[in-house]
Design a protein around this motif. Structure first.
Motif, PDB file in Angstrom:
ATOM      1  N   TYR A  18       0.826  -1.199   0.000  1.00  0.00           N
ATOM      2  CA  TYR A  18       0.000   0.000   0.000  1.00  0.00           C
ATOM      3  C   TYR A  18       0.865   1.255   0.000  1.00  0.00           C
ATOM      4  O   TYR A  18       0.572   2.222  -0.706  1.00  0.00           O
ATOM      5  CB  TYR A  18      -0.956  -0.027   1.198  1.00  0.00           C
ATOM      6  N   LEU A  19       1.925   1.232   0.763  1.00  0.00           N
ATOM      7  CA  LEU A  19       2.858   2.354   0.777  1.00  0.00           C
ATOM      8  C   LEU A  19       3.537   2.479  -0.590  1.00  0.00           C
ATOM      9  O   LEU A  19       3.699   3.587  -1.112  1.00  0.00           O
ATOM     10  CB  LEU A  19       3.896   2.157   1.881  1.00  0.00           C
ATOM     11  N   ASN A  22       1.091   4.105  -3.047  1.00  0.00           N
ATOM     12  CA  ASN A  22       0.921   5.538  -2.776  1.00  0.00           C
ATOM     13  C   ASN A  22       2.141   6.344  -3.200  1.00  0.00           C
ATOM     14  O   ASN A  22       2.012   7.425  -3.785  1.00  0.00           O
ATOM     15  CB  ASN A  22       0.619   5.774  -1.298  1.00  0.00           C
ATOM     16  N   ILE A  23       3.305   5.834  -2.926  1.00  0.00           N
ATOM     17  CA  ILE A  23       4.532   6.550  -3.302  1.00  0.00           C
ATOM     18  C   ILE A  23       4.680   6.587  -4.818  1.00  0.00           C
ATOM     19  O   ILE A  23       5.030   7.616  -5.392  1.00  0.00           O
ATOM     20  CB  ILE A  23       5.753   5.908  -2.622  1.00  0.00           C
ATOM     21  N   ALA A  25       2.281   6.445  -7.045  1.00  0.00           N
ATOM     22  CA  ALA A  25       1.271   7.356  -7.590  1.00  0.00           C
ATOM     23  C   ALA A  25       1.681   8.810  -7.410  1.00  0.00           C
ATOM     24  O   ALA A  25       1.553   9.624  -8.335  1.00  0.00           O
ATOM     25  CB  ALA A  25      -0.082   7.101  -6.915  1.00  0.00           C
ATOM     26  N   LYS A  26       2.189   9.163  -6.232  1.00  0.00           N
ATOM     27  CA  LYS A  26       2.608  10.535  -5.992  1.00  0.00           C
ATOM     28  C   LYS A  26       3.776  10.906  -6.887  1.00  0.00           C
ATOM     29  O   LYS A  26       3.814  11.985  -7.481  1.00  0.00           O
ATOM     30  CB  LYS A  26       2.986  10.744  -4.527  1.00  0.00           C
ATOM     31  N   LEU A  83       0.425   8.830   9.103  1.00  0.00           N
ATOM     32  CA  LEU A  83      -0.955   9.152   8.754  1.00  0.00           C
ATOM     33  C   LEU A  83      -1.640  10.066   9.763  1.00  0.00           C
ATOM     34  O   LEU A  83      -2.736  10.544   9.516  1.00  0.00           O
ATOM     35  CB  LEU A  83      -1.763   7.855   8.609  1.00  0.00           C
ATOM     36  N   LEU A  93      -0.737  12.809   4.308  1.00  0.00           N
ATOM     37  CA  LEU A  93      -0.859  11.373   4.100  1.00  0.00           C
ATOM     38  C   LEU A  93       0.435  10.629   4.324  1.00  0.00           C
ATOM     39  O   LEU A  93       0.539   9.449   4.067  1.00  0.00           O
ATOM     40  CB  LEU A  93      -1.385  11.100   2.688  1.00  0.00           C
ATOM     41  N   LEU A  95       3.293  10.908   2.745  1.00  0.00           N
ATOM     42  CA  LEU A  95       3.924  10.498   1.505  1.00  0.00           C
ATOM     43  C   LEU A  95       5.116  11.386   1.184  1.00  0.00           C
ATOM     44  O   LEU A  95       5.397  11.667   0.036  1.00  0.00           O
ATOM     45  CB  LEU A  95       2.915  10.549   0.362  1.00  0.00           C
TER      46      LEU A  95
END
Length: 104
Positions: A18-19, A22-23, A25-26, A83, A93, A95
Motif C-alpha cells: 500500500y505504501l 501511494n509513493i 502514484a505521488k 498518517l 498522508l 507520503l
C-alpha cells in the motif's frame, strides 16, 4: 501489462504494497506535472518512470517516528505516525519522499 520492474523486486525496496502504491502514484503525478510544465514529452508513462525511480533507490519513503505506545510492530508504528494529522484542513498522508539528485 508491465513486466519490468517486477512486484517482487519493488517489494524488496518498499516492503508494504500500500505504501509502494501511494509513493508510486505521488511520484508519477510529480513526473507528469513537471513534464507538462516544461512542455516536454515523456519517453515512457509516468508510472513506469516512477517505479524505476523506486527500484533504483532515487526516491524512498520518509517515515516519521512514532511515540511509544507499546502496541504493533515498528513498521506499523511508523506508518500510523505518518498518517496522523493535527487538523482536518492540513491532511498529511505521510507520503514525503526524499529524492536523490544525480548528476548526469
Amino acid at each position: 501489462m508491465m513486466l519490468e520492474p517486477t512486484m517482487s523486486d519493488l517489494l524488496k525496496t518498499i516492503s508494504n504494497r500500500y505504501l509502494l502504491v501511494n509513493i508510486a502514484a505521488k511520484r508519477a503525478r510529480d513526473i507528469a506535472d513537471a513534464a507538462e510544465m516544461a512542455e516536454e514529452p515523456l519517453e515512457d508513462k509516468p508510472v513506469k518512470l516512477a517505479l524505476y525511480d523506486i527500484i533504483d533507490h532515487r526516491i524512498r519513503p520518509v517515515l516519521h517516528p512514532v511515540e511509544e505506545t507499546g502496541a504493533g510492530t515498528d513498521e506499523t508504528k511508523a506508518m500510523l505516525s505518518a498518517l496522523e494529522q493535527s487538523e482536518p484542513e492540513e491532511q498529511d498522508l505521510g507520503l514525503d519522499m526524499e529524492t536523490e539528485n544525480e548528476e548526469e
